[in-house]
Design a protein around this motif. Structure first.
Motif, PDB file in Angstrom:
ATOM      1  N   MET A  60       0.840  -1.512  -0.352  1.00 24.98           N
ATOM      2  CA  MET A  60       0.175   0.374   0.181  1.00 24.98           C
ATOM      3  C   MET A  60       0.874   1.470  -0.149  1.00 24.98           C
ATOM      4  O   MET A  60       2.296   1.402   0.373  1.00 24.98           O
ATOM      5  N   GLU A  61       0.399   2.299  -1.366  1.00 28.90           N
ATOM      6  CA  GLU A  61       0.774   3.515  -0.523  1.00 28.90           C
ATOM      7  C   GLU A  61       0.654   4.633   0.125  1.00 28.90           C
ATOM      8  O   GLU A  61      -1.060   4.934  -0.213  1.00 28.90           O
ATOM      9  N   PHE A  62       1.290   4.946   0.957  1.00 26.08           N
ATOM     10  CA  PHE A  62       0.485   6.193   1.812  1.00 26.08           C
ATOM     11  C   PHE A  62       0.842   7.807   1.882  1.00 26.08           C
ATOM     12  O   PHE A  62       0.433   8.429   2.498  1.00 26.08           O
ATOM     13  N   ARG A  63       1.413   7.780   0.686  1.00 21.51           N
ATOM     14  CA  ARG A  63       1.386   9.129   0.370  1.00 21.51           C
ATOM     15  C   ARG A  63       2.085   8.905  -1.452  1.00 21.51           C
ATOM     16  O   ARG A  63       2.060   7.994  -1.965  1.00 21.51           O
ATOM     17  N   THR A  64       1.450  10.055  -2.093  1.00 23.14           N
ATOM     18  CA  THR A  64       1.809  10.741  -3.543  1.00 23.14           C
ATOM     19  C   THR A  64       3.161  11.447  -3.668  1.00 23.14           C
ATOM     20  O   THR A  64       3.347  12.224  -2.647  1.00 23.14           O
ATOM     21  N   GLU A  65       3.776  10.810  -3.989  1.00 27.23           N
ATOM     22  CA  GLU A  65       5.186  11.260  -4.511  1.00 27.23           C
ATOM     23  C   GLU A  65       5.500  11.694  -5.858  1.00 27.23           C
ATOM     24  O   GLU A  65       5.370  11.268  -7.151  1.00 27.23           O
ATOM     25  N   VAL A  66       5.894  12.532  -5.819  1.00 24.78           N
ATOM     26  CA  VAL A  66       6.125  13.628  -7.015  1.00 24.78           C
ATOM     27  C   VAL A  66       6.985  13.090  -7.686  1.00 24.78           C
ATOM     28  O   VAL A  66       8.199  13.138  -7.022  1.00 24.78           O
ATOM     29  N   LYS A  67       6.971  13.061  -9.307  1.00 25.20           N
ATOM     30  CA  LYS A  67       7.897  12.698  -9.901  1.00 25.20           C
ATOM     31  C   LYS A  67       8.859  13.484 -10.516  1.00 25.20           C
ATOM     32  O   LYS A  67       7.762  14.754 -11.334  1.00 25.20           O
ATOM     33  N   ILE A  68       9.891  13.861 -10.264  1.00 24.80           N
ATOM     34  CA  ILE A  68      10.756  14.380 -10.620  1.00 24.80           C
ATOM     35  C   ILE A  68      11.779  14.144 -12.129  1.00 24.80           C
ATOM     36  O   ILE A  68      12.432  13.471 -12.128  1.00 24.80           O
ATOM     37  N   GLY A  69      11.666  14.912 -13.086  1.00 22.99           N
ATOM     38  CA  GLY A  69      12.665  13.891 -14.142  1.00 22.99           C
ATOM     39  C   GLY A  69      13.836  15.252 -13.471  1.00 22.99           C
ATOM     40  O   GLY A  69      13.647  15.980 -12.928  1.00 22.99           O
ATOM     41  N   SER A  70      14.909  15.020 -14.809  1.00 18.62           N
ATOM     42  CA  SER A  70      16.211  15.667 -14.964  1.00 18.62           C
ATOM     43  C   SER A  70      16.313  16.287 -15.928  1.00 18.62           C
ATOM     44  O   SER A  70      15.851  16.241 -17.118  1.00 18.62           O
ATOM     45  N   PRO A  71      16.627  17.343 -15.506  1.00 19.74           N
ATOM     46  CA  PRO A  71      17.444  18.107 -16.657  1.00 19.74           C
ATOM     47  C   PRO A  71      18.640  18.260 -17.425  1.00 19.74           C
ATOM     48  O   PRO A  71      18.873  16.747 -17.875  1.00 19.74           O
ATOM     49  N   ALA A  72      18.807  18.341 -18.984  1.00 20.91           N
ATOM     50  CA  ALA A  72      20.018  17.594 -19.893  1.00 20.91           C
ATOM     51  C   ALA A  72      21.337  18.441 -18.855  1.00 20.91           C
ATOM     52  O   ALA A  72      22.737  17.892 -19.445  1.00 20.91           O
ATOM     53  N   TRP A  73      21.155  18.429 -18.002  1.00 19.17           N
ATOM     54  CA  TRP A  73      22.386  19.328 -17.229  1.00 19.17           C
ATOM     55  C   TRP A  73      22.212  18.901 -16.290  1.00 19.17           C
ATOM     56  O   TRP A  73      21.751  19.153 -15.931  1.00 19.17           O
ATOM     57  N   LYS A  74      23.831  18.859 -15.050  1.00 19.67           N
ATOM     58  CA  LYS A  74      24.112  19.029 -13.779  1.00 19.67           C
ATOM     59  C   LYS A  74      24.587  20.035 -13.067  1.00 19.67           C
ATOM     60  O   LYS A  74      25.480  20.521 -13.603  1.00 19.67           O
ATOM     61  N   ILE A  75      24.302  20.503 -11.863  1.00 20.06           N
ATOM     62  CA  ILE A  75      25.317  21.082 -11.360  1.00 20.06           C
ATOM     63  C   ILE A  75      26.416  20.537 -10.798  1.00 20.06           C
ATOM     64  O   ILE A  75      25.843  20.026 -10.125  1.00 20.06           O
ATOM     65  N   GLU A  76      27.063  21.309 -11.268  1.00 25.07           N
ATOM     66  CA  GLU A  76      28.814  20.414 -10.599  1.00 25.07           C
ATOM     67  C   GLU A  76      29.119  21.218  -9.371  1.00 25.07           C
ATOM     68  O   GLU A  76      28.755  21.889  -8.802  1.00 25.07           O
ATOM     69  N   PRO A  77      30.229  20.764  -8.796  1.00 27.42           N
ATOM     70  CA  PRO A  77      31.234  20.791  -7.524  1.00 27.42           C
ATOM     71  C   PRO A  77      31.062  22.386  -7.796  1.00 27.42           C
ATOM     72  O   PRO A  77      31.973  23.015  -8.657  1.00 27.42           O
ATOM     73  N   CYS A  78      30.924  23.560  -6.565  1.00 30.59           N
ATOM     74  CA  CYS A  78      30.756  24.675  -6.104  1.00 30.59           C
ATOM     75  C   CYS A  78      31.355  25.321  -7.574  1.00 30.59           C
ATOM     76  O   CYS A  78      31.825  26.992  -7.788  1.00 30.59           O
ATOM     77  N   GLU A  79      30.227  25.356  -7.958  1.00 29.69           N
ATOM     78  CA  GLU A  79      29.746  26.304  -9.312  1.00 29.69           C
ATOM     79  C   GLU A  79      29.074  27.455  -8.687  1.00 29.69           C
ATOM     80  O   GLU A  79      28.243  27.432  -8.156  1.00 29.69           O
ATOM     81  N   ARG A  80      29.329  28.342  -9.477  1.00 32.24           N
ATOM     82  CA  ARG A  80      28.466  29.856  -9.599  1.00 32.24           C
ATOM     83  C   ARG A  80      26.764  29.855  -9.343  1.00 32.24           C
ATOM     84  O   ARG A  80      26.539  29.939 -10.733  1.00 32.24           O
ATOM     85  N   VAL A  81      26.281  30.092  -8.112  1.00 29.49           N
ATOM     86  CA  VAL A  81      24.937  30.183  -8.431  1.00 29.49           C
ATOM     87  C   VAL A  81      24.160  31.143  -7.945  1.00 29.49           C
ATOM     88  O   VAL A  81      24.510  31.759  -7.117  1.00 29.49           O
TER      89      VAL A  81
END
Length: 286
Positions: free
Chosen positions: A1-22
């Motif tokens: 049984m599932e007791f919560r609705t989990e939001v499905k998240i896609g992945s971007p075509a790119w990824k955040i890298e270590p210590c990049e400027r945001v």
């Protein structure tokens, strides 16, 4: 049984890298997530001119920041998070301009209006284009703040969020590769739909909720290298947060000496680690 609705998240075509400027621009939810990035040693700028809630004020911040503070390409963000709170804006009657902050001036000087879907999308498109002029490779993450605005009424607040969601969808549809929608709004409202995930005002997300949203962001948007970076930083962060019973003991001195050695090696491996100067001031070696 599932007791919560989990939001499905896609992945971007790119990824955040270590210590990049945001860069984070937007509502107070941008402050919350921006703070988490800062705690992890990313070089971040969060709302340099204060919290902004509507797309027009977001555009004003991006334009001003890139012209005044970060005109050089090396200072431009690699990724920009834009968190939208509402489509309500305040117009100074004397000039007809949208103001970002009323500066505690009398309400009679302003007219409150609502931006349409197209007006919101135009502001967001302009913000993205401004970012691209500074850094053609910039990636943009749109989020809609899950915080409701009680002063509008809860129905009006939902209408405002719907307008922002539609505008973000339209912008992403025309530029799907470098713009990503992260569903913070949906996670809190559809997955964490319990008042235990809210602060005592029953409006803002609790620290636990923000942490969970952060974990989902890392899971879906961080590169393998960035995840390893976080894993390596975690024990150092915990060691530096340790509060000893006797800070003058030889045992604690040796503990801190080892921690400083590990920290030096870590910062050498990740030269863009943004907390090194602050940590040296807070934890000087004697």
């Amino acid at each position: 049984m599932e007791f919560r609705t989990e939001v499905k998240i896609g992945s971007p075509a790119w990824k955040i890298e270590p210590c990049e400027r945001v860069l984070f621009v937007g509502s107070c939810f941008a402050d919350n997530i921006g703070r988490r990035f800062k705690e992890e040693g990313f070089p971040v700028v969060v709302n340099p001119y204060g919290t902004m809630y509507n797309p027009a004020s977001v555009l004003h911040t991006v334009e001003r920041y890139l012209s005044e503070i970060a005109p050089e390409p090396q200072e431009s963000p690699a990724t920009c998070f834009i968190t939208l709170g509402t489509n309500h804006v305040y117009i100074l009657k004397e000039t007809g301009e949208i103001v970002d902050n009323c500066m505690k001036r009398p309400q009679s000087l302003f007219q409150e209006c609502e931006l349409s879907v197209d007006e919101c999308a135009n502001c967001l498109n302009s913000a993205v284009e401004t970012l691209r002029k500074s850094n053609p490779g910039v990636r943009v993450v749109f989020t809609v703040s899950p915080i409701r605005y009680r002063k509008y009424g809860y129905h009006e607040s939902r209408l405002a969020k719907a307008t922002l969601l539609l505008a973000a969808r339209d912008v992403i549809a025309n530029s799907p590769s470098d713009i990503f929608y992260f569903p913070a709004y949906e996670i809190l409202n559809d997955e964490l739909r319990d008042y235990r995930f809210y602060s005592p005002d029953m409006i803002h997300p609790s620290e636990q909720a923000v942490e969970y949203i952060w974990e989902r962001l890392v899971e879906n948007c961080f590169s393998p290298d960035a995840k390893r970076y976080l894993a390596e930083w975690r024990p150092l962060k915990e060691a530096l947060g340790h509060r000893p019973f006797n800070s003058g003991s030889e045992e604690y001195r040796l503990f801190m000496q080892k921690t400083h050695e590990k920290l030096a090696a870590f910062s050498e491996k990740y030269p863009k680690f943004a907390l090194m100067g602050e940590l040296r001031n807070r934890f000087p070696m004697t």
